[in-house]
Design a protein around this motif. Sequence first.
Motif, PDB file in Angstrom:
ATOM      1  N   ALA A   1       0.813  -1.204   0.000  1.00  0.00           N
ATOM      2  CA  ALA A   1       0.000   0.000   0.000  1.00  0.00           C
ATOM      3  C   ALA A   1       0.848   1.255   0.000  1.00  0.00           C
ATOM      4  O   ALA A   1       0.390   2.312  -0.418  1.00  0.00           O
ATOM      5  CB  ALA A   1      -0.918  -0.006   1.234  1.00  0.00           C
TER       6      ALA A   1
ATOM      7  N   ALA B   1       3.222   2.889  -3.901  1.00  0.00           N
ATOM      8  CA  ALA B   1       2.853   3.861  -4.921  1.00  0.00           C
ATOM      9  C   ALA B   1       3.323   5.255  -4.578  1.00  0.00           C
ATOM     10  O   ALA B   1       3.477   6.105  -5.463  1.00  0.00           O
ATOM     11  CB  ALA B   1       1.330   3.857  -5.123  1.00  0.00           C
TER      12      ALA B   1
ATOM     13  N   ASN C   1       0.356 -12.962  -7.247  1.00  0.00           N
ATOM     14  CA  ASN C   1      -0.268 -11.646  -7.433  1.00  0.00           C
ATOM     15  C   ASN C   1      -1.600 -11.700  -8.180  1.00  0.00           C
ATOM     16  O   ASN C   1      -2.155 -10.670  -8.514  1.00  0.00           O
ATOM     17  CB  ASN C   1       0.699 -10.685  -8.132  1.00  0.00           C
TER      18      ASN C   1
ATOM     19  N   THR D   1      -0.178  -1.808 -15.207  1.00  0.00           N
ATOM     20  CA  THR D   1      -0.755  -0.686 -14.478  1.00  0.00           C
ATOM     21  C   THR D   1       0.001  -0.518 -13.163  1.00  0.00           C
ATOM     22  O   THR D   1       0.767  -1.401 -12.747  1.00  0.00           O
ATOM     23  CB  THR D   1      -2.236  -0.949 -14.170  1.00  0.00           C
TER      24      THR D   1
ATOM     25  N   ARG E   1      -1.278  -0.588 -10.228  1.00  0.00           N
ATOM     26  CA  ARG E   1      -1.761  -1.627  -9.310  1.00  0.00           C
ATOM     27  C   ARG E   1      -1.032  -2.943  -9.585  1.00  0.00           C
ATOM     28  O   ARG E   1      -0.606  -3.632  -8.654  1.00  0.00           O
ATOM     29  CB  ARG E   1      -3.267  -1.825  -9.473  1.00  0.00           C
ATOM     30  N   ALA E   2      -0.866  -3.282 -10.881  1.00  0.00           N
ATOM     31  CA  ALA E   2      -0.176  -4.522 -11.231  1.00  0.00           C
ATOM     32  C   ALA E   2       1.280  -4.470 -10.783  1.00  0.00           C
ATOM     33  O   ALA E   2       1.825  -5.464 -10.293  1.00  0.00           O
ATOM     34  CB  ALA E   2      -0.269  -4.768 -12.734  1.00  0.00           C
TER      35      ALA E   2
ATOM     36  N   VAL F   1       2.527  -2.799  -8.243  1.00  0.00           N
ATOM     37  CA  VAL F   1       2.565  -2.957  -6.787  1.00  0.00           C
ATOM     38  C   VAL F   1       2.445  -4.435  -6.418  1.00  0.00           C
ATOM     39  O   VAL F   1       3.178  -4.949  -5.560  1.00  0.00           O
ATOM     40  CB  VAL F   1       1.435  -2.141  -6.128  1.00  0.00           C
ATOM     41  N   GLN F   2       1.537  -5.142  -7.093  1.00  0.00           N
ATOM     42  CA  GLN F   2       1.331  -6.562  -6.797  1.00  0.00           C
ATOM     43  C   GLN F   2       2.549  -7.397  -7.204  1.00  0.00           C
ATOM     44  O   GLN F   2       2.962  -8.301  -6.476  1.00  0.00           O
ATOM     45  CB  GLN F   2       0.076  -7.059  -7.510  1.00  0.00           C
TER      46      GLN F   2
END
Length: 218
Positions: A14, A17, A66, A84, A86-87, A89-90
Amino acid sequence: MPSATTPKSGRNPANQADRVDSVLPTDAGGDGGGDAGSEVTALVAARIGAARRRAGLTLAAVASRNGSSPAYLSQIEAGLANPTLRALVQIAAALDTDVAHLLGAPDESETSPFPPYVSTAPLAARTHEGGGIWDLTAPGSRRLAARLVQGEPSGHTEPVSHPGEELVIVVNGTCKLHIDDTVQQLEPGDSCHFSAAEPHHFTATSSDLTLCVVLSEE
């Protein structure tokens, strides 16, 4: 060739980013267009591939962590898909790194010295029942990965390619090493050094096969 141990991420996805803006070029478009965007895509692809190999994980293993697919990760590593945020970060969490590193920020562990590492892995060469993978390189090593692989080389039974170089040394047993359109029959004591960017895989592996595999980054 996956590692015998599975690393666990100790990072907080979290918070990753928050560091992105400090490493992204200001003229890099969100769609990856333009020279700057292409450079970022290529850099991210190389960083993800290098981090995955250091962790000793297959594409399928990362995908299971992920929630993505091996095909999507393969496209990202090949520079054919722009993940992305989000991707990213995962993926970073699955590889025990952070988004800033995947986007090009230097990692302290890349420049910090690491202590000598003594491994009992060579004991694997004394027995030839079953299979296994033993890491020979020290935790914290960022440029070099060496493993002792016993049995069929997992993840390398079908053509695969990745950045960097690869050195294969046959400790025991026999196999055939396919590199692009060439086939090398390897016996105990044989070695082969090649560009890992060329598609390569192993066939005709004997039941007592033991390999020492050394990989480098680009």
